[in-house]
Design a protein around this motif. Structure first.
Motif, short mmCIF file in Angstrom:
data_model
loop_
_atom_site.label_atom_id
_atom_site.label_comp_id
_atom_site.label_asym_id
_atom_site.label_seq_id
_atom_site.Cartn_x
_atom_site.Cartn_y
_atom_site.Cartn_z
N TYR A 188 0.87 -1.19 0.00
CA TYR A 188 0.00 0.00 0.00
C TYR A 188 0.90 1.23 0.00
O TYR A 188 1.73 1.40 0.90
N ASP A 189 0.73 2.10 -1.01
CA ASP A 189 1.54 3.31 -1.12
C ASP A 189 1.29 4.23 0.06
O ASP A 189 0.14 4.54 0.40
N VAL A 190 2.38 4.67 0.70
CA VAL A 190 2.25 5.58 1.83
C VAL A 190 1.64 6.91 1.37
O VAL A 190 0.80 7.49 2.06
N THR A 192 7.30 5.51 -3.80
CA THR A 192 8.64 5.09 -3.37
C THR A 192 8.59 4.31 -2.05
O THR A 192 9.30 3.31 -1.89
N PHE A 193 7.76 4.75 -1.13
CA PHE A 193 7.62 4.07 0.16
C PHE A 193 6.26 3.39 0.23
O PHE A 193 5.24 3.99 -0.11
N LYS A 194 6.27 2.14 0.69
CA LYS A 194 5.04 1.36 0.76
C LYS A 194 4.98 0.61 2.08
O LYS A 194 6.02 0.17 2.62
N GLY A 223 5.79 -4.35 7.57
CA GLY A 223 6.65 -3.21 7.86
C GLY A 223 6.64 -2.21 6.73
O GLY A 223 5.62 -2.02 6.05
N LEU A 224 7.80 -1.58 6.51
CA LEU A 224 7.94 -0.52 5.52
C LEU A 224 8.92 -0.95 4.44
O LEU A 224 9.99 -1.49 4.74
N ALA A 225 8.56 -0.71 3.18
CA ALA A 225 9.40 -1.07 2.05
C ALA A 225 9.76 0.18 1.25
O ALA A 225 8.97 1.12 1.13
N TYR A 226 10.98 0.17 0.68
CA TYR A 226 11.50 1.28 -0.11
C TYR A 226 11.73 0.80 -1.54
O TYR A 226 12.46 -0.16 -1.77
N PHE A 227 11.09 1.47 -2.51
CA PHE A 227 11.19 1.12 -3.92
C PHE A 227 11.71 2.31 -4.71
O PHE A 227 10.93 3.11 -5.24
#
Length: 305
Positions: free
Chosen positions: A126-128, A134-136, A178-182
């Protein structure tokens, strides 16, 4: 400098630095990955999409009155990968089921297993921010086991084969969030909290995988980290690599589970692929030594859907 120290532990920072270095060197000139190897749900997708790829690799060697010596052998390996993807606005979902199985018939040794895996992956993203993907936020629900018996060949006191694994022995369930960085479509980093369940249906194998004698189930909580990289590094050659770790918060960081996989796939034409794969696993419940699997194969690849 090697990837291992004297106690057999993997230098995780070295692997992570390697992946980051490869990504940084190519960040300004990223190529498009073919549709069959898209690592994440495409941003342009709205709704559902499905793909199904099957591979069959065969190798054979035969000798008769051959002065250099040799052993007759036949090898057959198969792989199937089904992937479902869904995206709607800021939410995306990726489901994958991957099966691998291989056997070899070796002269005077009979049939021996060369590959065996059943893996299911559920990934929720889910896009922040609605203006920046970029952050999900992520959530993973994964499962892995094998189809049949695995042996340590000729390892018994009288040279007999020793059973070391079987279907659901072990089986692993993992849930991470958690948090993912793309930063782009080919590279991602994720960090979060996780749960891990180990199932051993054959209690004779319980102690081999860190459970108490006769125990069939164990739950662990900890910290999960992951780095994924997938890119067409040159024409018709695709690299896929990932590092995943799980650290039980009640144990020493030296007992961190580490999973590293690196694969190069060369597409000879629309139907024939050449694949080199290296897999490293450090799981102190099973062994304090690194588990290493390496394979090189060529065979037929079909897009069934």
């Amino acid at each position: 400098m090697t990837m291992f120290d004297k106690s057999g532990r993997l230098f995780l920072p070295a692997v992570l630095i390697l992946l980051f270095t490869v990504h940084a060197a190519d960040a300004q000139e990223l190529g498009e990955i073919s549709e069959d190897h898209e690592p994440e749900v495409p941003d342009t997708l709205q709704g559902w999409d499905m793909s199904w790829v099957a591979e069959l690799n065969v190798a054979q060697a035969a000798y008769s009155n051959w002065s250099k010596g040799g052993v007759n052998s036949y090898h057959l390996n198969s792989l199937s990968r089904i992937q479902l993807m869904y995206k709607m606005n800021r939410f995306s979902y990726d489901f994958e089921i991957r099966t691998q199985y291989g056997q070899a018939r070796i002269q005077r040794e009979g049939m021996r297993k060369t590959d065996d895996r059943l893996r299911l992956r559920n990934r929720f993203l889910y896009d922040v921010s609605k203006d920046d993907d970029t952050f999900k936020l992520f959530g993973n629900v994964n499962f892995e086991t094998q189809f049949g018996e695995g042996f340590d060949y000729d390892a018994g006191p009288e040279g007999e084969d020793v059973l070391i694994s079987d279907f659901f022995a072990p089986a692993y369930f993992n849930q991470n969030a958690g948090l993912a960085y793309f930063p782009d479509a080919s590279f991602s980093v994720e960090a979060g909290l996780g749960l891990k369940q180990t199932v051993i249906q054959d209690t004779t194998l319980s102690t081999r995988y860190g459970l108490q004698e006769g125990q069939t189930f164990r739950v662990e909580s900890g910290i999960a980290l992951g780095v994924n990289y997938e890119k067409e590094i040159m024409e018709n050659v695709i690299y896929e690599g990932y590092v995943e770790t799980f650290t039980n918060i009640q144990q020493s960081i030296r007992r961190t589970n580490i999973f590293f996989n690196s694969q190069f796939t060369g597409e000879v034409n629309s139907y024939i692929n050449v694949i080199f794969q290296l897999e490293l696993i450090y799981n102190p419940d099973f062994s304090n030594r690194m588990q290493v699997a390496q394979s090189f194969s060529a065979g037929i690849s079909l897009n069934l859907y």
